[in-house]
Design a protein around this motif. Structure first.
Motif, mmCIF file in Angstrom:
data_model
loop_
_atom_site.group_PDB
_atom_site.id
_atom_site.type_symbol
_atom_site.label_atom_id
_atom_site.label_comp_id
_atom_site.label_asym_id
_atom_site.label_seq_id
_atom_site.Cartn_x
_atom_site.Cartn_y
_atom_site.Cartn_z
ATOM 1 N N GLN A 241 -32.245 42.735 -4.407
ATOM 2 C CA GLN A 241 -30.966 43.121 -5.036
ATOM 3 C C GLN A 241 -30.363 44.482 -4.940
ATOM 4 O O GLN A 241 -29.443 44.714 -4.877
ATOM 5 N N LYS A 242 -31.478 45.262 -4.698
ATOM 6 C CA LYS A 242 -31.136 46.641 -4.345
ATOM 7 C C LYS A 242 -30.313 47.080 -3.172
ATOM 8 O O LYS A 242 -29.511 47.768 -2.825
ATOM 9 N N GLY B 166 -27.836 44.717 -2.114
ATOM 10 C CA GLY B 166 -26.507 44.331 -2.623
ATOM 11 C C GLY B 166 -25.791 45.596 -3.358
ATOM 12 O O GLY B 166 -24.780 45.721 -3.193
ATOM 13 N N GLU B 167 -26.760 46.191 -4.317
ATOM 14 C CA GLU B 167 -26.070 47.338 -5.025
ATOM 15 C C GLU B 167 -25.548 48.167 -4.296
ATOM 16 O O GLU B 167 -24.702 49.136 -4.416
ATOM 17 N N PHE B 168 -26.403 48.699 -3.135
ATOM 18 C CA PHE B 168 -26.253 49.862 -2.380
ATOM 19 C C PHE B 168 -24.949 49.596 -1.662
ATOM 20 O O PHE B 168 -23.915 50.217 -1.523
ATOM 21 N N TYR C 206 -28.560 51.290 5.008
ATOM 22 C CA TYR C 206 -29.465 51.325 3.890
ATOM 23 C C TYR C 206 -30.763 52.130 3.792
ATOM 24 O O TYR C 206 -31.556 52.153 4.843
ATOM 25 N N LYS D 82 -27.260 34.171 -9.826
ATOM 26 C CA LYS D 82 -27.585 35.668 -10.303
ATOM 27 C C LYS D 82 -28.420 36.227 -9.083
ATOM 28 O O LYS D 82 -28.431 37.401 -8.970
ATOM 29 N N LYS E 40 -22.477 47.474 -2.443
ATOM 30 C CA LYS E 40 -21.332 47.654 -3.477
ATOM 31 C C LYS E 40 -20.696 49.128 -3.440
ATOM 32 O O LYS E 40 -19.637 49.313 -3.427
ATOM 33 N N LYS E 41 -21.793 49.976 -3.541
ATOM 34 C CA LYS E 41 -21.606 51.305 -3.819
ATOM 35 C C LYS E 41 -20.789 51.633 -2.697
ATOM 36 O O LYS E 41 -19.966 52.679 -2.852
ATOM 37 N N ILE F 80 -26.834 38.441 -3.695
ATOM 38 C CA ILE F 80 -26.663 39.821 -3.489
ATOM 39 C C ILE F 80 -25.150 39.983 -2.979
ATOM 40 O O ILE F 80 -24.745 41.368 -2.810
ATOM 41 N N HIS G 43 -18.667 42.987 2.549
ATOM 42 C CA HIS G 43 -20.014 41.971 2.372
ATOM 43 C C HIS G 43 -19.908 40.696 3.605
ATOM 44 O O HIS G 43 -20.853 40.133 3.882
#
Lengths: 142, 150
Positions: free
Chosen positions: A126-127, A129-131, A72, A6, A133-134, A9, A139
């Protein structure tokens, strides 16, 4: 210190480096915490520290390059966190040299490193990866 | 002390326990003691729009279990490795709390964590107690914050 899936990212290069960092830091802490007399394990500690110093610099650079590539918004703040950490490590390394690798100092450094790395990878990174993805950034190109 | 300030700190502690340890945290309504005498007491100062201290009190069993989870290694005594790891956790929680406080237009800086070595440590007078119960034991936060005029 366990690597968890988990923590990924979703950026292949970064994930590979994080996993390697966990492995190396885990080995380092394992050595620092082992029952072997301090003088006997000191050469391994010095060797691992030298490797990590270079590896962390490479990893931070790659991670910052990826953040720049995807625009980012947290790049500057993230870079500051990396710079602060590098400065702290440099301070410790200087103290290690001044004190002849005092055991208590290395123990304290190891404890901090453990918590810092988990929070950085499991939380702050993790942020990214979240960005990504959005933004639907591909990747696997990094 | 405004509830939103306490909640900013509580939220930060809850998030960090979840992210770093996979451990759930809730407020505890049972107040047994303010500070531990067998574990680790670590304090951090806040300066800026709010000033004061947050004292984290980790009973020995909670402290050992936290570092065991992080390191994957058995821990049996509170040594400098464990205290240092816990100090960094405190630093991270307070850093996140400072970020949470910005939502209320409160900007604060934190100082590096300090370990209270006193064998009979005491919390500051008139501080607010935030007792937490986690899946691995209790943690007590003693919070004293004053608002500074802008």
């Amino acid at each position: 210190m366990m690597w968890k899936e988990k923590y990924k990212i979703g950026v292949e290069l970064i994930d590979r480096q994080h996993e390697e960092l966990f492995r190396r830091v885990s080995d380092f802490i394992g050595t620092v915490r082992s029952e072997v007399p301090w003088e006997e394990k000191l050469s391994k500690i010095k060797e691992t520290l030298e490797f990590m110093k270079d590896y962390v610099i490479t990893h931070f650079r790659d991670e910052e390059e990826y953040q720049a590539k995807i625009n980012y918004p947290g790049l500057e703040k993230h870079k500051q966190i990396h710079d602060d950490f590098k400065a702290e490590v440099a301070e410790f390394v200087q103290l290690f040299e001044e004190t002849g690798f005092d055991e208590d100092l290395v123990q304290r450094f190891s404890g901090k490193l453990l918590a810092w790395l988990i929070n950085h990878v499991a939380g702050i990174d993790q942020k990214i990866g979240e960005f990504a993805k959005k933004q639907e950034v591909p990747h696997h190109e990094s | 002390m405004k509830a939103e300030y306490i909640n900013s700190i509580y939220q930060a502690a809850q998030d960090v326990f979840k992210i770093m340890l996979d451990v759930g945290t809730q407020k505890d309504d049972v107040i047994t003691h303010e500070v531990t005498d067998d574990g680790a007491n670590i304090t951090i100062k806040l300066q800026g729009d709010l000033s004061g201290t947050i004292l984290f009190s980790f009973p020995k069993e909670t402290a050992l279990e936290m570092v065991k989870i992080m390191s994957g290694m058995e821990m049996d005594k509170l040594d400098s490795f464990i205290i240092s790891a816990l100090s960094e956790v405190v630093n991270i929680i307070c850093g996140n709390a400072a970020t949470n406080l910005q939502k209320y237009n409160k900007h604060v800086d934190i100082t590096p964590p300090e370990v209270l070595e006193d064998p009979a440590p005491k919390a500051a007078d008139n501080c607010e107690l935030l007792p937490l119960k986690t899946d691995i034991g209790a943690v007590k936060l003693n919070i004293k914050l004053d608002e500074n005029d802008k």
